[in-house]
Design an enzyme around this catalytic site. Sequence first.
Site, PDB file in Angstrom:
ATOM      1  CE  LYS A  26      -0.594  -0.221   4.990  1.00 11.33           C
ATOM      2  NZ  LYS A  26      -1.023  -1.209   5.984  1.00 11.33           N
ATOM      3  NE  ARG A  38      -7.332   0.276  11.075  1.00  9.63           N
ATOM      4  CZ  ARG A  38      -6.168   0.137  10.433  1.00  9.63           C
ATOM      5  NH1 ARG A  38      -5.347   1.152  10.336  1.00  9.63           N
ATOM      6  NH2 ARG A  38      -5.824  -1.008   9.906  1.00  9.63           N
ATOM      7  CE1 TYR A  94       8.741  31.847   2.830  1.00  9.26           C
ATOM      8  CE2 TYR A  94       9.509  29.599   2.539  1.00  9.26           C
ATOM      9  CZ  TYR A  94       8.934  30.744   2.024  1.00  9.26           C
ATOM     10  OH  TYR A  94       8.554  30.781   0.711  1.00  9.26           O
ATOM     11  CG  MET A 121       6.309  23.737  -1.734  1.00 10.32           C
ATOM     12  SD  MET A 121       5.078  24.707  -2.613  1.00 10.32           S
ATOM     13  CE  MET A 121       4.054  25.317  -1.280  1.00 10.32           C
TER      14      MET A 121
HETATM   15  C1  LIG Z   1      -0.016  -2.109   6.581  1.00  9.09           C
HETATM   16  C2  LIG Z   1      -0.521  -3.405   6.972  1.00  9.09           C
HETATM   17  C3  LIG Z   1       0.341  -4.491   7.176  1.00  9.09           C
HETATM   18  C4  LIG Z   1       1.842  -4.362   7.128  1.00  9.09           C
HETATM   19  O1  LIG Z   1       2.306  -3.747   8.292  1.00  9.09           O
HETATM   20  P1  LIG Z   1       3.872  -3.525   8.581  1.00  9.09           P
HETATM   21  O2  LIG Z   1       3.920  -2.976   9.949  1.00  9.09           O
HETATM   22  O3  LIG Z   1       4.326  -2.521   7.561  1.00  9.09           O
HETATM   23  O4  LIG Z   1       4.534  -4.813   8.407  1.00  9.09           O
HETATM   24  C5  LIG Z   1      -0.223  -5.720   7.462  1.00  9.09           C
HETATM   25  N1  LIG Z   1      -1.574  -5.869   7.547  1.00  9.09           N
HETATM   26  C6  LIG Z   1      -2.422  -4.840   7.363  1.00  9.09           C
HETATM   27  C7  LIG Z   1      -3.899  -5.067   7.503  1.00  9.09           C
HETATM   28  C8  LIG Z   1      -1.941  -3.578   7.094  1.00  9.09           C
HETATM   29  O5  LIG Z   1      -2.788  -2.566   6.917  1.00  9.09           O
END
Ligand SMILES: *Cc1c(COP(=O)(O)O)cnc(C)c1O
Length: 388
Positions: free
Chosen positions: A37, A135, A263, A314
Amino acid sequence: MDSQHRAWAEISLGAFRRNLQRTQSLAGGAAVWPVLKANAYGHGAVAIARACAAEGVARLGVGDSAEAMQLRYSGVKLPLLVLGTVIDAEVPNLLEHQVEVGVHSESRVRKLGSLARAYGKKLGVHLKVDTGMGRLGVRPEAVLRVAHAIAAEPALQLRGLMTHFASSLGTRSSFTDGQHALFLAAAAELHQALGARPLLHCSNSAALFTGLHPIGDAVRPGISLFGIMPENLGGAVGLEPVLSLRTQIVFIKDIPAGTPVGYESRWVSHLAKTRIATLAIGYNDGLPYRVGLSGNGQVLVRGQRCPLIGTISMDYCSIDITHVEHAAVGDIVTLIGKDGRDSISACDVARVAGTIPYEITCRLGARVKRCYLEEIPALEAGAHSITP
Ligand SMILES: *Cc1c(COP(=O)(O)O)cnc(C)c1O
């Protein structure tokens, strides 16, 4: 690498593949499903996915349907799982391109089921149990009810049972053990009541590297595959950083004592002659603004540490190079990675910025050129190509 870019990330697919192989041996018999991701934690999802395919991984995790589509359009045919949840508008793409998704409630099951039936295709789902993350995910006591609902939907297919640990920091805790026990109990219940034996998967990097066993049918490491371990875990020895972040000096000048830089004039020179350099990277490229505020940010020039001075702009930032002999415009500057015998890690930058290393690589900007040090493995036959 010569500096044809203003700011670039050198990415070693070789290091990634070696990390993947080490993770595979650590996972024992469990499959490794790399989590890609956030553009593979900033490393470029398409190139990383192709490296995964070349290593024979069985499935990839992504964050949403757009990330899944990016991989599909670039020819990645591996099973893909959207780890979290999707909004209704994303469902047609999942169905069309055979992407799986996590489910978390009976009402979502019914909605996904009717969308899939209307579309005329099956949707693979992974039931997510909330064992303590608090969550997404159904409460453990609701697992059976939701599993029954999935079984009653002809267009849905239960492929996995998953949970997510609340600790990503790698300290083996009784809380994580408790989550694991709840997860195994839910799996046993599912098996007993429904005869269902979906793929079990729960481990993130921290769980994997703190030796939590058994680890199910598959593990879902993300950050560790990129050679970054939040707490420098003992078990993670041998992982190699995959990404180096570099820029170049675009301007040098000498300033007298009492000259403010940047800045809000937060930094003021105190030597009679200070030599400062401007770098072609700023917060739009992902360099955290807070690194400038902290006064502790550093980069490497000609193998030497140079402090970042003033606030991060930036597009630019400034460093003090008074002590670096022969520094010149065009010199390569390392923000993450090795230069000579010294190196700076994503964890180092995160510490100075008061954040976690995940955020450092995920937030690398779109204009940071991703430069792959090794050839990106070819696409599977018949796939059409886009540039990663
Ligand atoms: C991001 C994620 C992982 C991986 O987590 P890491 O800490 O980067 O190894 C595994 N499972 C789910 C559901 C995630 O969202």
